[in-house]
Design a protein around this motif. Structure first.
Motif, PDB file in Angstrom:
ATOM      1  N   HIS A  58       0.800  -1.224   0.000  1.00  0.00           N
ATOM      2  CA  HIS A  58       0.000   0.000   0.000  1.00  0.00           C
ATOM      3  C   HIS A  58       0.837   1.280   0.000  1.00  0.00           C
ATOM      4  O   HIS A  58       0.352   2.341  -0.364  1.00  0.00           O
ATOM      5  N   GLN A  59       2.093   1.208   0.429  1.00  0.00           N
ATOM      6  CA  GLN A  59       2.967   2.387   0.414  1.00  0.00           C
ATOM      7  C   GLN A  59       4.298   1.973  -0.193  1.00  0.00           C
ATOM      8  O   GLN A  59       5.078   1.252   0.413  1.00  0.00           O
ATOM      9  N   ASN A  60       4.561   2.417  -1.408  1.00  0.00           N
ATOM     10  CA  ASN A  60       5.778   2.047  -2.118  1.00  0.00           C
ATOM     11  C   ASN A  60       6.664   3.281  -2.234  1.00  0.00           C
ATOM     12  O   ASN A  60       6.458   4.119  -3.095  1.00  0.00           O
ATOM     13  N   ALA A  61       7.602   3.396  -1.318  1.00  0.00           N
ATOM     14  CA  ALA A  61       8.533   4.527  -1.306  1.00  0.00           C
ATOM     15  C   ALA A  61       9.857   4.051  -1.890  1.00  0.00           C
ATOM     16  O   ALA A  61      10.460   3.101  -1.389  1.00  0.00           O
ATOM     17  N   ASN A  88      10.627   1.542   1.199  1.00  0.00           N
ATOM     18  CA  ASN A  88       9.538   0.770   1.784  1.00  0.00           C
ATOM     19  C   ASN A  88       8.687   0.224   0.644  1.00  0.00           C
ATOM     20  O   ASN A  88       8.301   0.959  -0.247  1.00  0.00           O
ATOM     21  N   GLY A  89       8.419  -1.056   0.638  1.00  0.00           N
ATOM     22  CA  GLY A  89       7.562  -1.638  -0.388  1.00  0.00           C
ATOM     23  C   GLY A  89       8.323  -2.111  -1.608  1.00  0.00           C
ATOM     24  O   GLY A  89       9.320  -2.817  -1.494  1.00  0.00           O
ATOM     25  N   LYS A 110       2.071  16.605  -1.465  1.00  0.00           N
ATOM     26  CA  LYS A 110       1.297  15.386  -1.217  1.00  0.00           C
ATOM     27  C   LYS A 110       1.019  14.611  -2.495  1.00  0.00           C
ATOM     28  O   LYS A 110       0.298  13.628  -2.480  1.00  0.00           O
TER      29      LYS A 110
END
Length: 115
Positions: A58-61, A88-89, A110
């Motif tokens: 759900h969060q691909n950084a 992350n991800g 954002k």
């Protein structure tokens, strides 16, 4: 990964959009570095092969996105190696025989489009 048909040939392709920005050396009052020049950049890669992608959630950084031109192969094609280093991800790598930037759109911090 998707497939595109052209004249009877099925070509796997991948398209993704990345929120990019420049980190300055200025530290804001909240203790974080100031981030400027926010853009949503859409990449498209075609003739994907040798792909290994892991960790999609759900969060691909992404920590870094790296491109390398590989040596021309015996058929005369010059592949591009794309490496995704995850913060992350999503992470991994794939090779493609073509790639391009299809869109660059300004956004806010954002990731919301701006004029």
């Amino acid at each position: 990964m998707y497939y595109k048909e052209e004249a009877g040939y099925t070509c796997p392709y991948m398209e993704f959009t990345v929120h990019c920005f420049e980190m300055t050396s200025h530290v804001k009052s909240n203790g974080y570095y100031e981030l400027i020049k926010h853009n949503l950049i859409t990449f498209r890669f075609e003739d994907i092969h040798d792909s290994e992608l892991i960790g999609f959630d759900h969060q691909n950084a992404i920590l870094s996105l790296e491109f390398e031109i590989l040596p021309t192969n015996e058929r005369g094609f010059t592949p591009i190696l794309v490496e995704i280093d995850p913060a992350n991800g999503l992470g991994g790598e794939f090779k493609a025989f073509s790639g391009k930037v299809t869109k660059v759109l300004p956004c806010d911090s954002k990731g919301q489009l701006t004029s």
